[in-house]
Design a protein around this motif. Structure first.
Motif: not given
Length: 341
Positions: A19-32, A99-114
């Motif tokens: 997911i991180s590789n498919k998004l611009e300005h993204s950083m990946c973290f893990s607890m494992k 923050s589906g609308h103001m934070g644009q989580a809805n748009a990001l959800t669609q982008k990640i799902a695709k």
């Protein structure tokens, strides 16, 4: 938009990295896992606190419950909270959690799902019912709400009215093709949206005032003109024209003034981009501008403020011609604007 993606298992980390590789300005973290491109996290609470301060979107790869418990202590409101998205570690569902609308989580959800071929899960009422989402439209277009606290209440009323099948009035100084279902063009009504560059333009009993940042302010001044002089000149002109400072997209001038402290301080204080142009660029702009022999003798161009405003806006439409205020010249040009929904 800065995105933080975090996972809690080895399998989840693999998906988080994808997911991180498919998004611009993204950083990946893990607890494992920790390796190149993946930062190890030891405290989820501390990580979430930092993510709320530094990122515009947080993606949890794991259970919704983990995400809810992690973000709960840091929630403020939808105007300040980052977008929060959750996906299960198998990548079957992507959920817009906060923050589906103001934070644009809805748009990001669609982008990640695709991107990962998952099913998007969006539960906001306007989206579920296919109703025009005013807050999403505002965010996508970069419009600014005046009277912030009052605007919150009016936004809620507008969304509720649209969901009930009621109509909302709309008025704008800008050109638009067709209004979405639920909006009607009107200058009078109980509740409505007013989109312009003006501070006071009361049309409706309850008005959502939206400002479009589409004006370019050209400024000319003498060497070592103070911040206070520039500030006074600018706000004198804005007050005379009833224009909101939020409508100013950029300040522009001749490149001879690129290090002028007063101008730089003004732009920094009001967080407005600062553009400078060469004599050649200024002389090439189209449009009717006033002429000053004195300015031409000093700078090589007959007019700094009007030409700078036109050059910055890339459109030959001056809406406020040269004004002289205590040795500072100010002009305003507007971009070619067409509103879409």
């Amino acid at each position: 938009m800065k995105v933080y993606v975090i996972a809690f298992t080895k399998k989840g980390t693999e998906l988080a990295e994808m997911i991180s590789n498919k998004l611009e300005h993204s950083m990946c973290f893990s607890m494992k896992i920790a390796r190149d491109g993946i930062t190890m996290v030891y405290s989820l609470s501390e990580w979430t606190k930092n993510a709320f301060e530094q990122a515009q979107c947080i993606v949890f790869v794991g259970a919704c419950g983990i995400a809810v418990r992690a973000i709960a202590p840091y929630l403020k409101d939808k105007y300040q909270d980052p977008a929060v998205v959750v996906t299960d570690e198998k990548g079957e569902f992507v959920i817009s959690l906060l923050s589906g609308h103001m934070g644009q989580a809805n748009a990001l959800t669609q982008k990640i799902a695709k991107a990962i071929q998952a099913t998007p899960v969006i539960t906001t009422a306007t989206d579920v019912n296919g109703v025009f989402a005013v807050d999403t439209w505002i965010k996508q277009n970069g419009f600014i709400c005046l009277h912030h606290e009052q605007s919150k209440n009016i936004l809620k009323q507008i969304s509720a009215s649209l969901l009930e099948g009621k109509t909302i009035c709309f008025d704008s100084i800008f050109y638009y093709d067709k209004l979405p279902k639920g909006l009607i063009a009107s200058k009078h009504g109980e509740i409505g949206i007013c989109l312009s560059v003006y501070k006071h333009n009361k049309l409706f009993q309850q008005t959502l005032y939206l400002i479009a940042p589409v004006l370019h302010m050209g400024i000319g001044c003498k060497k070592d003109t103070s911040l206070q002089q520039i500030e006074q000149a600018v706000f004198d002109v804005l007050e005379e024209e009833n224009i909101a400072i939020e409508a100013i997209k950029a300040v522009a001038t001749i490149d001879l003034k690129q290090n002028e402290k007063g101008l730089l301080s003004f732009c920094e204080q009001y967080q407005i981009p600062f553009h400078t142009f060469s004599v050649e660029q200024l002389l090439n702009v189209k449009g009717n501008v006033s002429h000053s022999d004195f300015v031409e003798q000093i700078t090589g161009v007959d007019n700094v403020c009007e030409r700078s405003a036109l050059c910055s806006s890339q459109y030959d439409n001056i809406i406020v011609n040269k004004r002289v205020k205590n040795g500072v010249t100010v002009a305003l040009a507007v971009e070619n604007v067409k509103i879409s929904f």
